[in-house]
Design a protein around this motif. Structure first.
Motif, PDB file in Angstrom:
ATOM      1  N   ALA A 185       0.848  -1.195   0.000  1.00 41.17           N
ATOM      2  CA  ALA A 185       0.000   0.000   0.000  1.00 41.17           C
ATOM      3  C   ALA A 185       0.882   1.243   0.000  1.00 41.17           C
ATOM      4  O   ALA A 185       2.075   1.198   0.327  1.00 41.17           O
ATOM      5  N   ASN A 186       0.281   2.373  -0.385  1.00 45.06           N
ATOM      6  CA  ASN A 186       0.971   3.655  -0.371  1.00 45.06           C
ATOM      7  C   ASN A 186       0.235   4.588   0.573  1.00 45.06           C
ATOM      8  O   ASN A 186      -0.988   4.696   0.540  1.00 45.06           O
ATOM      9  N   PHE A 187       1.012   5.288   1.459  1.00 48.65           N
ATOM     10  CA  PHE A 187       0.417   6.122   2.484  1.00 48.65           C
ATOM     11  C   PHE A 187       0.922   7.564   2.388  1.00 48.65           C
ATOM     12  O   PHE A 187       2.048   7.823   1.920  1.00 48.65           O
ATOM     13  N   ASN A 188       0.112   8.478   2.864  1.00 51.76           N
ATOM     14  CA  ASN A 188       0.519   9.867   3.061  1.00 51.76           C
ATOM     15  C   ASN A 188       0.663  10.073   4.557  1.00 51.76           C
ATOM     16  O   ASN A 188      -0.310  10.092   5.298  1.00 51.76           O
ATOM     17  N   TYR A 189       1.926  10.240   5.002  1.00 50.37           N
ATOM     18  CA  TYR A 189       2.207  10.402   6.423  1.00 50.37           C
ATOM     19  C   TYR A 189       2.842  11.781   6.634  1.00 50.37           C
ATOM     20  O   TYR A 189       3.951  12.049   6.165  1.00 50.37           O
ATOM     21  N   LEU A 190       2.098  12.669   7.280  1.00 47.68           N
ATOM     22  CA  LEU A 190       2.557  14.034   7.553  1.00 47.68           C
ATOM     23  C   LEU A 190       2.984  14.726   6.260  1.00 47.68           C
ATOM     24  O   LEU A 190       4.008  15.441   6.214  1.00 47.68           O
TER      25      LEU A 190
END
Length: 289
Positions: A281-286
């Motif tokens: 999966a690909n995440f947007n973290y901060l």
């Protein structure tokens, strides 16, 4: 006795050794017609008509009392407001009563059933108000009551039914659970709700289930949500409602979600536990992907 009158009630009583007895009672709210037959070691009471206009109940029944074996047998038909139509069978002796219920038509709502079961008002929301459905079909219902253990009557009741297009609002601030087909079991004092083809926030709920335990001093609702989702605003809102915070937004892929909610139906205290897993999966973290 030709006529007995009291306020708006009129009654008629007739009995002979040859023909048995007949009792008729009529008023604005109640109409009863009963025949009584006697034989060696038995009494047969045939209720040909019982109509309660205030509760819109129509009933007929045949009752046999076997004085030699000290047993009672009941075969009855009950109709309520054209919504509920069922047969109620019972057999009783000096120690216990066994009974069975056979529904003859789809029940459009649980409201009437809940009203006659004398359920704690704080629990009514969870077993009636929170439920919308096209109808309930009772497939099986039976149980027994031991006279010296009346407090165990609910635990000795079993029922199985199905509901179509059921919608369950377990939290007014969250999306409801919508199911195409739902199985309901009541066993050992516990109600199990097993949804099929169910969704919430457009997530397929797969093997999720719901349980309400009526055997506890304070009834407990357990909701087990199992699904492959994506950590978007909807899922974050659901989790944060139960103080589970994830510090990211998911851009792609799927998250295996295993969330268990235990809700005290009287205090509304909630215990939430969750496990989340993904391997691609690909995440947007901060602000970072």
């Amino acid at each position: 006795v030709e006529d007995i009158k009291y306020k708006d009630i009129k009654a008629h009583l007739k009995y002979t050794d040859e023909d048995g007895g007949n009792i008729e009672i009529n008023s604005k709210k109640l109409n009863i017609s009963t025949n009584i037959y006697t034989g060696q070691n038995y009494i047969n009471v045939s209720i040909d008509k019982f109509k309660d206009s205030t509760k819109d109940i129509n009933l007929s029944a045949n009752i046999i009392l076997d004085s030699k074996r000290n047993k009672l047998f009941l075969d009855s038909k009950i109709n309520v407001a054209d919504d509920i139509s069922l047969n109620f069978f019972a057999r009783s002796d000096s120690k216990r009563l066994d009974y069975a219920i056979k529904s003859k038509k789809t029940i459009p709502s649980t409201s009437y059933l809940v009203s006659i079961l004398n359920i704690d008002p704080r629990v009514v929301y969870w077993v009636d108000t929170a439920i919308k459905m096209d109808g309930l079909d009772i497939k099986q219902a039976f149980g027994f009551i031991e006279y010296d253990k009346m407090d165990e009557a609910l635990e000795n009741f079993y029922a199985y039914g199905t509901a179509n297009n059921l919608e369950y609002t377990y939290d007014r601030k969250l999306d409801s659970i919508k199911t195409k087909y739902t199985e309901l079991f009541f066993k050992d004092g516990v109600l199990f709700i097993l949804p099929n083809e169910s969704k919430t926030y457009n997530f397929n709920l797969d093997a999720s289930w719901l349980r309400i335990d009526f055997t506890k001093p304070k009834e407990i609702l357990t909701l087990h949500l199992l699904f492959d989702g994506i950590v978007n605003k909807d899922l974050k809102n659901l989790l944060e409602r139960y103080k589970i915070k994830l510090p990211f937004i998911q851009n792609s892929g799927y998250m295996d979600t295993n969330l268990i909610l235990e809700i005290n139906l009287q205090s509304l205290d909630v215990d939430a536990k969750g496990e989340f897993y993904t391997d691609n999966a690909n995440f947007n973290y901060l602000g970072l992907d």
